[in-house]
Design an enzyme around this catalytic site. Structure first.
Site, short mmCIF file in Angstrom:
data_model
loop_
_atom_site.label_atom_id
_atom_site.label_comp_id
_atom_site.label_asym_id
_atom_site.label_seq_id
_atom_site.Cartn_x
_atom_site.Cartn_y
_atom_site.Cartn_z
N ASP A 1 12.55 107.43 -3.49
CA ASP A 1 13.55 106.38 -3.52
C ASP A 1 12.88 105.04 -3.79
OD1 ASP A 1 16.14 105.47 -3.45
OD2 ASP A 1 16.12 105.06 -1.30
N HIS B 1 19.16 93.05 -3.98
CA HIS B 1 19.10 93.76 -2.70
C HIS B 1 17.84 93.37 -1.94
CE1 HIS B 1 19.42 96.96 0.26
NE2 HIS B 1 18.25 97.45 -0.10
N GLU C 1 24.02 103.40 1.31
CA GLU C 1 23.45 102.61 0.21
C GLU C 1 23.93 103.18 -1.11
OE1 GLU C 1 19.15 102.42 0.74
OE2 GLU C 1 19.34 100.68 2.06
N GLU D 1 23.53 103.95 -4.74
CA GLU D 1 22.38 104.06 -5.64
C GLU D 1 22.72 104.97 -6.82
OE1 GLU D 1 18.55 104.84 -3.98
OE2 GLU D 1 19.03 103.91 -2.04
N ASP E 1 22.30 106.83 -0.12
CA ASP E 1 21.14 106.91 0.77
C ASP E 1 21.57 106.42 2.17
OD1 ASP E 1 18.63 106.90 1.92
OD2 ASP E 1 17.99 105.05 0.95
N ARG F 1 20.26 101.71 10.30
CA ARG F 1 19.60 100.39 10.24
C ARG F 1 18.83 100.04 11.50
NH1 ARG F 1 19.24 99.89 4.99
NH2 ARG F 1 21.26 99.66 3.96
N GLN G 1 15.72 101.97 11.50
CA GLN G 1 14.86 101.42 10.44
C GLN G 1 14.13 100.15 10.91
OE1 GLN G 1 17.12 100.61 6.87
NE2 GLN G 1 15.32 100.09 5.65
N LYS H 1 16.10 107.33 7.27
CA LYS H 1 16.61 107.66 5.94
C LYS H 1 16.70 109.16 5.66
CE LYS H 1 16.50 103.45 4.02
NZ LYS H 1 17.61 102.87 3.28
N THR I 1 21.01 112.59 2.47
CA THR I 1 21.25 111.81 1.25
C THR I 1 22.27 112.60 0.46
OG1 THR I 1 18.93 111.11 1.26
CG2 THR I 1 20.14 110.82 -0.80
N GLU J 1 24.24 94.26 3.75
CA GLU J 1 24.40 93.05 2.94
C GLU J 1 25.83 92.51 2.97
OE1 GLU J 1 22.22 93.14 -1.08
OE2 GLU J 1 22.20 95.20 -0.38
CA CA Z 1 17.57 103.37 -0.52
#
Ligand code: CA
Length: 437
Positions: free
Chosen positions: A137, A144, A209, A211, A243, A247, A250, A263, A267, A384
């Site tokens: 990834d 971002h 996420e 992607e 993804d 948080r 993380q 993560k 996925t 975000e």
């Molecule tokens: Ca990602």
């Protein structure tokens, strides 16, 4: 990549559902996927056309496909087809376009033979399209990276390496699931900033996420590089990729080695792989670097990639909460971005990955990183959109979200359109959050 008859805007399919203006799967798309039906439990490769799937094993057995690709089309996954390379992919696409075009396959004996290989999409269960060996990834959106960086390090949002090197990490192949698979809220170590020690508990700040995932074609031998000029030919096609991200896990675990358990619990990818050839009409210039941005190093520079390496691909995120589902409401769009805002092109990501001699293999998956753009409604994740929960998202039914709640379903959609080309779509990538167990 050259445009050819398969991209011709005026051509139609004799399968009428493919000719509807907003169909994701017109004659000009022809994405590949793997499916099975109640009638036949084997995993089969298919090509999507309107609301039908052309069973490629059946088509190969009927002698309808080029000899060079027929064995690969009879496999239960796309890896063998991915290994064949761009000329074979192009030959297969040209043949499918011919078999499914109303101009090239008029009513008659051949159309009847093709018709016998069609399966209604509603009767098919979609599976993962490939055996994914390795999954990497990246972090290719400068918007971002800047947004996330300014939350973590307001004084220094973009780290000094960002404009020089495509940042990425090795992800987990085994936990990649196909659209429609429910995803369980993970447990992990959480440590609020003011707490003296972490606790092991269900993730509270659960995120998605948006992607794009790109599948690798033939790849390279260990110790060999893939020059950027050849990298585009090494890309088989793309899928939508979510993804899922814990948080709070993380924040506590990511230094110094990057993402790990925040993560790799799941996925999700969409089932239809839209080929790079189908996307050829939608290439645009790569990210326009301004005077303050360094030119990429020579191994990441190629004139064609600079001129045509970007992709004009609209990517949308929809949220459907449990309450909205009960009330019969439609999913609510929470963002709409475009892949052309990415700082690095897909070809640069691939060439960089192989630049140390790391061997890429057919079926390897490259995630682009969260696709965010310059505008507020182009932000590709909840972190975000709600600025780490400080600006909650207001939904039409009166609900608010800082992060995802149990029962929330995230739906990614993508499509490419421009004047002079037929609109094509990526289909959907869906996943619902299950409560922690
Ligand atoms: Ca990602």
């Amino acid at each position: 990549m050259m445009l050819n008859q398969t991209h011709d805007l005026t051509r139609r399919s004799w399968i009428e559902s493919a000719n509807v203006a907003d169909s994701d799967f017109p004659l000009q798309n022809l994405p590949y996927g793997v499916f099975r039906t109640a009638a036949d439990p084997s995993a089969l490769i298919g090509a999507a056309i309107g609301d039908r799937i052309l069973d490629l094993r059946a088509a190969a057995r009927a002698g309808l496909l080029p000899d060079a690709v027929s064995p690969a089309c009879g496999q239960p996954e796309l890896n063998a087809l991915m290994a064949l390379g761009a000329p074979a992919w192009s030959a297969l696409r040209a043949r499918l376009s011919e078999l499914l075009g109303s101009d090239t396959c008029p009513e008659g004996e051949q159309r009847a033979r093709v018709s016998a290989c069609l399966v209604p999409m509603r009767d098919a269960e979609m599976l993962l399209p490939a055996r994914i060996g390795d999954y990497t990834d990246f972090y290719a959106s400068i918007h971002h990276a800047t947004n996330v960086g300014s939350m973590l390090r307001p004084e220094n949002p973009l780290l000094p390496n960002y404009k020089w090197i495509p940042i990425g990490y090795h992800g987990r192949g085994s936990s990649i699931v196909v659209s429609g698979t429910a995803v369980r809220r993970p447990h992990g170590q959480l440590k609020p900033a003011d707490a003296p020690a972490p606790v092991f508990a269900p993730c509270k700040n659960f995120d998605y996420e948006l992607e794009l995932g790109a599948f690798v074609g033939p790849g390279n031998r260990l110790g060999e590089r893939i020059p950027l000029a050849q990298a585009a030919n090494q890309l088989f096609g793309v899928v939508l990729l979510n993804d899922w991200s814990a948080r709070d896990v993380q924040t506590w675990e990511y230094q110094p080695l990057g993402p790990f358990l925040a993560k790799n619990f799941a996925t999700t990818i969409s089932p239809w792989v839209v080929t790079m050839e189908a996307l050829a009409p939608f290439h645009v210039p790569a990210f326009k670097r301004d005077g303050a941005d360094p030119a990429p190093l020579p191994y990441l520079t190629d004139a064609t990639d600079t001129a045509r390496g970007g992709l004009n691909l609209t990517l949308e995120v929809y949220l459907l909460t449990a309450q909205m589902r009960l009330a019969g409401q439609a999913p609510h769009r929470i963002s709409r971005g475009n892949f052309q805002h990415m700082y690095w092109t897909l070809a640069q990501l691939l060439a960089h990955h192989a630049s140390n001699g790391c061997n890429l293999q057919p079926g390897d998956l490259l995630g682009s990183g969260t696709v965010s753009g310059p505008e507020r409604d182009m932000r590709g994740c909840m972190l975000e959109l709600t600025w780490r929960g400080t600006e909650p998202l207001k939904l039409p039914g009166g609900e608010e979200r800082k992060f995802l709640a149990d029962g929330d379903e995230i739906i990614l959609r993508g499509y490419a359109e421009r004047p002079g080309a037929r609109r094509i779509g990526l289909g959907e990538c869906r996943g619902t959050v299950l409560p922690a167990n």
